[in-house]
Each structure stands twice: as C-alpha cells, then as structure tokens.
Design an enzyme around this catalytic site. Structure first.
Site, PDB file in Angstrom:
ATOM      1  N   GLU A 167      22.651   4.128  -7.910  1.00 23.79           N
ATOM      2  CA  GLU A 167      21.293   4.662  -7.838  1.00 23.79           C
ATOM      3  C   GLU A 167      21.105   5.485  -6.565  1.00 23.79           C
ATOM      4  O   GLU A 167      20.481   6.548  -6.583  1.00 23.79           O
ATOM      5  CB  GLU A 167      20.263   3.524  -7.846  1.00 23.79           C
ATOM      6  CG  GLU A 167      20.384   2.582  -9.018  1.00 23.79           C
ATOM      7  CD  GLU A 167      21.233   1.348  -8.745  1.00 23.79           C
ATOM      8  OE1 GLU A 167      20.847   0.259  -9.213  1.00 23.79           O
ATOM      9  OE2 GLU A 167      22.275   1.454  -8.059  1.00 23.79           O
ATOM     10  N   CYS A 220      17.930  -0.391  -3.389  1.00 18.82           N
ATOM     11  CA  CYS A 220      17.785   0.700  -4.357  1.00 18.82           C
ATOM     12  C   CYS A 220      16.359   0.771  -4.896  1.00 18.82           C
ATOM     13  O   CYS A 220      15.823   1.860  -5.110  1.00 18.82           O
ATOM     14  CB  CYS A 220      18.779   0.538  -5.502  1.00 18.82           C
ATOM     15  SG  CYS A 220      20.490   0.823  -5.006  1.00 18.82           S
TER      16      CYS A 220
END
Length: 154
Positions: free
Chosen positions: A81, A110
């Site tokens: 991510e 993230c």
C-alpha cells in the site's frame, strides 16, 4: 462486490507475485483504482536501490523472531500500500477518492497513509493481526470491505 472488484482483486493477486519478501505467506499486492482505471500498483519489497530480503537470503523479522502485525519498522521491505501511494505522489497521480484493492488488510501505518491520501474505500482478501488499523479506518471514514476468498470457500 461486482465484476470490477473481481478484476481488480485478481490484478492485486498477480502483482503480489512481484514481491521480494522472503517471509512465507507475505506476498502482498495492491492496486489503486479511480473511476474503474488503475492509477498505481504496489507490492511489498525493499526500497529502490537497496538489497532485497531474497538477495540477502533471509528475513530480518524471522531472524529476530518478530511476530506478524508488530514492529513493522524492523523490516527491509516497504508495504504494498505504501509503495502504491508513494508511486502516485512520485508520478503526480491524483488518488483522492480512490479505491485501494489489496491482498491483505492494511496495517495501522498503511491505514494512516490511506486516510491522508484521501482513499475512500479499501477492499482486501486476507486479514491481518492489527485491530488498531480497523479503528483508524473506521474513524477516518474509509469504507473497508472483506473480499470473499472463493478459492478457500468452495
């Protein structure tokens, strides 16, 4: 879930195969989509120019006995991510309002990046032992959807 979700999750799964992570079960892929268009992709691996875990022949986390879901900073890899969000910034791609498809539930680090990037929806296949990330995404009003694992549920 619709056919577009199926397509983008399939793409995230393919991208997970690009990982340079040495740890078993940690091949993670990510696709950021806006208006049914792929904006960026990411997979977990070492930052550009650094030796990967595969090149080193070991996982630092395994070597130090660090369990999954803890101390994410002690790792040569950057998360899928994070790589996808960084690519968007580097290339000047607007991902505000986008959907992020990922093979695994995002961790709390993230999750914070996802919220600040303006991503409004996250679709993931496999869970991750980080309850704090779920709290962050909920408070940040990011729609979180578990994609059914059809391979294991047949």
């Amino acid at each position: 879930m619709d056919k577009w979700d199926d397509r983008f999750m399939e793409m995230a799964q393919v991208i997970s195969g690009w990982t340079s992570c040495f740890r078993k079960g940690r091949a993670i892929g990510c696709v950021i989509v806006k208006d049914k268009r792929i904006m960026t992709t990411g997979y977990n691996g070492a930052p550009a120019g650094l030796r990967t875990c595969r090149e080193r022949g070991e996982c630092l986390r395994d070597k130090l006995g660090i369990p999954s879901g803890t101390r994410a900073e002690v790792c040569y890899a950057i998360h899928a991510e994070q790589n996808a969000i960084i690519q968007a910034a580097k290339l000047g791609v607007n991902i505000d309002g986008a959907t992020l498809y990922c093979t695994h539930q995002p961790c709390s680090v993230c999750a914070k990046m996802i919220i600040n990037a303006g991503i409004r929806r996250v679709v993931y296949r496999e869970g991750y032992p980080d309850a704090f990330s779920l709290e962050l995404l909920e408070e940040g009003k990011v729609q979180l959807e578990h994609y059914p694992d059809t391979e294991n549920n047949q």
